[in-house]
Design an enzyme around this catalytic site. Structure first.
Site, mmCIF file in Angstrom:
data_model
loop_
_atom_site.group_PDB
_atom_site.id
_atom_site.type_symbol
_atom_site.label_atom_id
_atom_site.label_comp_id
_atom_site.label_asym_id
_atom_site.label_seq_id
_atom_site.Cartn_x
_atom_site.Cartn_y
_atom_site.Cartn_z
ATOM 1 N N HIS A 1 -33.836 -8.409 0.887
ATOM 2 C CA HIS A 1 -33.132 -9.317 -0.144
ATOM 3 C C HIS A 1 -31.672 -9.521 0.164
ATOM 4 O O HIS A 1 -31.140 -10.630 0.013
ATOM 5 C CB HIS A 1 -33.348 -8.991 -1.340
ATOM 6 C CG HIS A 1 -34.471 -8.844 -2.063
ATOM 7 N ND1 HIS A 1 -35.206 -7.529 -2.482
ATOM 8 C CD2 HIS A 1 -35.667 -9.698 -2.231
ATOM 9 C CE1 HIS A 1 -36.754 -7.786 -2.807
ATOM 10 N NE2 HIS A 1 -36.677 -8.977 -2.845
ATOM 11 N N GLN B 1 -47.453 -16.059 -11.276
ATOM 12 C CA GLN B 1 -47.786 -15.739 -9.816
ATOM 13 C C GLN B 1 -48.692 -14.406 -9.368
ATOM 14 O O GLN B 1 -48.985 -14.275 -8.364
ATOM 15 C CB GLN B 1 -46.656 -15.928 -9.002
ATOM 16 C CG GLN B 1 -45.568 -14.867 -8.858
ATOM 17 C CD GLN B 1 -44.422 -15.100 -7.890
ATOM 18 O OE1 GLN B 1 -43.689 -16.029 -8.755
ATOM 19 N NE2 GLN B 1 -44.126 -14.481 -6.885
ATOM 20 N N SER C 1 -40.566 -4.597 -2.100
ATOM 21 C CA SER C 1 -40.414 -3.671 -3.218
ATOM 22 C C SER C 1 -41.576 -2.927 -3.486
ATOM 23 O O SER C 1 -41.398 -1.887 -4.451
ATOM 24 C CB SER C 1 -40.413 -4.709 -4.482
ATOM 25 O OG SER C 1 -39.203 -5.884 -4.058
HETATM 26 P P1 AMP Z 1 -39.750 -11.014 -3.725
HETATM 27 O O1 AMP Z 1 -38.684 -10.565 -4.609
HETATM 28 O O2 AMP Z 1 -40.671 -10.062 -3.099
HETATM 29 O O3 AMP Z 1 -40.551 -12.029 -4.295
HETATM 30 O O4 AMP Z 1 -38.981 -11.629 -2.465
HETATM 31 C C1 AMP Z 1 -38.015 -12.781 -2.791
HETATM 32 C C2 AMP Z 1 -37.612 -13.298 -1.355
HETATM 33 O O5 AMP Z 1 -37.131 -12.236 -0.440
HETATM 34 C C3 AMP Z 1 -38.791 -13.938 -0.659
HETATM 35 O O6 AMP Z 1 -38.262 -15.151 -0.236
HETATM 36 C C4 AMP Z 1 -39.117 -13.170 0.424
HETATM 37 O O7 AMP Z 1 -40.030 -13.566 1.430
HETATM 38 C C5 AMP Z 1 -37.839 -12.408 0.876
HETATM 39 N N1 AMP Z 1 -37.879 -10.984 1.152
HETATM 40 C C6 AMP Z 1 -38.750 -9.939 0.708
HETATM 41 N N2 AMP Z 1 -38.792 -8.929 1.575
HETATM 42 C C7 AMP Z 1 -38.112 -9.224 2.622
HETATM 43 C C8 AMP Z 1 -37.818 -8.555 4.087
HETATM 44 N N3 AMP Z 1 -38.109 -7.437 4.176
HETATM 45 N N4 AMP Z 1 -37.022 -9.357 4.787
HETATM 46 C C9 AMP Z 1 -36.351 -10.561 4.617
HETATM 47 N N5 AMP Z 1 -36.796 -11.300 3.236
HETATM 48 C C10 AMP Z 1 -37.808 -10.607 2.629
#
Ligand code: AMP
Length: 278
Positions: free
Chosen positions: A33, A61, A189
């Site tokens: 993130h 979701q 996460s």
């Molecule tokens: P999330 O909080 O898991 O819904 O992710 C929020 C955003 O962070 C989404 O656009 C994910 O694709 C991105 N994201 C999550 N993990 C990674 C990672 N390891 N590298 C790059 N972007 C990430």
């Protein structure tokens, strides 16, 4: 940096923010993130606008209520990270701000890439309906100029791109590369739920993508990926090579290898570019 938790404060912020670069997240922030936020801060600086991080664990979701109930919450650390990285605002609304009781928040029609590939759409029924609903709701509330999404969730990125191009073409969707741990595991996460033994086995996802990249054909790559995952006693949900944009069986040039697998109790996904050798 402003911590915005209600819609009146959001309106006040928007009046002096300039163009907003939005970083949608569900919190429990990690370095993956962090790289999206850094990219957002740079983009906003170039445009004389503001980078806003959205922290909202969107209930609609989650196809699995247990997954929602145990989703990690680390609000104080998240806000601190956003401040350190130079975000101008964190938007962390309550559930009732996003889904006001008694009001139906529309779910936009799902693009084909959200229903046809048989990947996340099939394994997590209802997931993309929730993603599309919350993304359009935030776009309506925040009115960003652009939004940054991670390549880690490749199908989600294609879904959001297709929906935004159709319904909100003035909003630019920017992709950010996947950030990995030193041994290749994509940051997530959910990694914190891996037991020490499962954390080691989880390396198999990246190893499978790497070995699949050496295969001559898409079919051979799929076989190799499955073999690597099964050798690590990881339960494969899918290990496929698809068209990078439609996620259907490939006929164009740009291709992507994609994996979803269960490691112990934790479901992990990963993906990489894939190029045919022949
Ligand atoms: P999330 O909080 O898991 O819904 O992710 C929020 C955003 O962070 C989404 O656009 C994910 O694709 C991105 N994201 C999550 N993990 C990674 C990672 N390891 N590298 C790059 N972007 C990430």
């Amino acid at each position: 940096m402003d911590l915005i938790t209600d819609l009146e404060a959001l309106d006040r912020f928007r009046m002096q923010a300039g163009e907003i670069v939005l970083i949608p997240t569900m919190g429990a922030l990690h370095a993956g993130h962090g790289s999206l936020i850094r990219q957002g801060v740079e983009l906003a600086a170039r445009r004389g606008g503001s980078c806003m991080v959205w922290l909202f664990v969107n209930p609609t979701q989650f196809n699995d209520p247990a997954d929602y109930a145990r989703y990690p919450k680390t609000m104080d650390a998240d806000v601190e990270l956003c401040r350190t990285l130079g975000a101008r605002a964190v938007f962390a609304p309550g559930k009732d701000d996003i889904y006001p009781p008694g009001r139906v928040i529309a779910t936009p029609p799902l693009p084909d890439v959200a229903t046809k590939p048989g990947l996340e759409d099939a394994k997590r029924p209802g997931h993309f309906a929730g993603v599309c609903q919350v993304v359009m709701r935030f776009f309506e509330l925040v009115q960003p100029r652009c939004a940054v999404f991670g390549e880690k969730d490749w199908q989600q990125l294609q879904v959001v791109r297709a929906m935004t191009a159709r319904d909100r073409p003035e909003i630019e969707i920017v992709a950010a590369p996947t950030v990995r741990e030193a041994d290749g595991l994509a940051m997530s996460s959910r990694n914190r739920f891996l037991s020490p033994e499962d954390r080691v086995r989880a390396r198999a996802l990246f190893a499978a993508l790497r070995e699949g990249a050496e295969a001559d054909t898409a079919g051979a790559a799929e076989n190799v990926m499955r073999r690597v995952l099964e050798a690590a006693r990881v339960t494969v949900e899918y290990a496929v090579v698809r068209d990078a944009e439609t996620l259907m069986v490939p006929n164009g040039y740009a291709r992507r290898s994609l994996i979803a697998a269960r490691v112990g109790t934790v479901r992990l996904i990963d993906n990489d570019a894939w190029t045919p050798r022949t």
